[in-house]
Enzyme design. Sequence first.
Site, PDB file in Angstrom:
ATOM      1  N   SER A  59     -30.681  -0.488 -59.195  1.00 49.14           N
ATOM      2  CA  SER A  59     -31.342   0.473 -58.312  1.00 49.14           C
ATOM      3  C   SER A  59     -32.627   0.997 -58.924  1.00 49.14           C
ATOM      4  CB  SER A  59     -30.427   1.667 -58.053  1.00 49.14           C
ATOM      5  OG  SER A  59     -29.239   1.257 -57.453  1.00 49.14           O
TER       6      SER A  59
HETATM    7  N1  SAH Z   1     -25.267   1.163 -59.286  1.00 45.15           N
HETATM    8  C1  SAH Z   1     -25.976  -0.051 -59.592  1.00 45.15           C
HETATM    9  C2  SAH Z   1     -26.602  -0.740 -58.386  1.00 45.15           C
HETATM   10  C3  SAH Z   1     -25.575  -1.183 -57.460  1.00 45.15           C
HETATM   11  S1  SAH Z   1     -25.984  -2.546 -56.452  1.00 45.15           S
HETATM   12  C4  SAH Z   1     -27.006   0.161 -60.671  1.00 45.15           C
HETATM   13  O1  SAH Z   1     -27.217   1.301 -61.080  1.00 45.15           O
HETATM   14  O2  SAH Z   1     -27.553  -0.810 -61.129  1.00 45.15           O
HETATM   15  C5  SAH Z   1     -24.457  -2.544 -55.549  1.00 45.15           C
HETATM   16  C6  SAH Z   1     -23.273  -3.066 -56.303  1.00 45.15           C
HETATM   17  O3  SAH Z   1     -22.124  -2.828 -55.487  1.00 45.15           O
HETATM   18  C7  SAH Z   1     -23.304  -4.577 -56.547  1.00 45.15           C
HETATM   19  O4  SAH Z   1     -23.147  -4.832 -57.904  1.00 45.15           O
HETATM   20  C8  SAH Z   1     -22.146  -5.099 -55.731  1.00 45.15           C
HETATM   21  O5  SAH Z   1     -21.495  -6.226 -56.303  1.00 45.15           O
HETATM   22  C9  SAH Z   1     -21.208  -3.890 -55.682  1.00 45.15           C
HETATM   23  N2  SAH Z   1     -20.225  -3.883 -54.600  1.00 45.15           N
HETATM   24  C10 SAH Z   1     -20.379  -4.254 -53.298  1.00 45.15           C
HETATM   25  N3  SAH Z   1     -19.227  -4.113 -52.612  1.00 45.15           N
HETATM   26  C11 SAH Z   1     -18.300  -3.630 -53.509  1.00 45.15           C
HETATM   27  C12 SAH Z   1     -16.920  -3.299 -53.413  1.00 45.15           C
HETATM   28  N4  SAH Z   1     -16.230  -3.438 -52.283  1.00 45.15           N
HETATM   29  N5  SAH Z   1     -16.291  -2.829 -54.526  1.00 45.15           N
HETATM   30  C13 SAH Z   1     -16.962  -2.685 -55.698  1.00 45.15           C
HETATM   31  N6  SAH Z   1     -18.273  -3.004 -55.848  1.00 45.15           N
HETATM   32  C14 SAH Z   1     -18.944  -3.467 -54.770  1.00 45.15           C
END
Ligand code: SAH
Length: 211
Positions: A59
């Site tokens: 992010s």
């Molecule tokens: N917080 C992160 C950015 C997140 S991007 C940072 O600081 O870098 C969103 C993330 O959510 C991705 O890695 C994706 O794989 C995860 N994601 C999507 N659906 C999910 C689910 N059902 N359970 C857990 N993680 C999930």
Amino acid sequence: MSRIRSMHFAQAIAEKVSIDEKLKKAFEEVDREFFMPKGFSFYTHSLDALPIQAGQWISSPLTVAKMTKALEYNLSNDSVLEIGCGSGYQAAILSKLFRRVFTIERIETLFSEAKNRFKKLDLKNIHIRFGDGINGWKMYAPYDRILFSASCITPPLALLSQLKDGGILVAPIEKNKKQIITRYIKQGKRVISQEIEECFFVPIVEGVQKS
Ligand code: SAH
């Protein structure tokens, strides 16, 4: 990242998003370089989101600032649960503001890398789990705060049962082809929702992805 660079980085964020001293200090203390994909450390101080791997993103620090602020954390908050750990950067920032951080990632490679980063950085108050975050993490519930780092179409009401009374859940909600950072406040049987501002996240996906 040098001390001076990290102070400039935190200052650049504070100039774009109004953040308190505690959050600013968290941005100074967490070295974003550790969370960057290999070969991308040049972009450590960029205020944009960046691709990591497995089609996912780290992010933008501005988004991390806005989401963290939307949680309205305070000193009496003990625990926070994050859905979508990704690189782990958001969780690392939360670890400076909460006593205990719980975070879930559905892609195994991302989970392993984030886990190693937390270990290397000695962030002992972060607990990470490989799994589908849609079901939350019952064992340590209820949480003071819950943060979705992936977007959802409907408010994740199921997770409200894992939130303390008076607790806050923040999620990017898909609405009319846009995503809006939305805050849900649990008050007994009532839930109050507040739309904050537009954002962009990858969508939440059901199930896990093993490497
Ligand atoms: N917080 C992160 C950015 C997140 S991007 C940072 O600081 O870098 C969103 C993330 O959510 C991705 O890695 C994706 O794989 C995860 N994601 C999507 N659906 C999910 C689910 N059902 N359970 C857990 N993680 C999930």
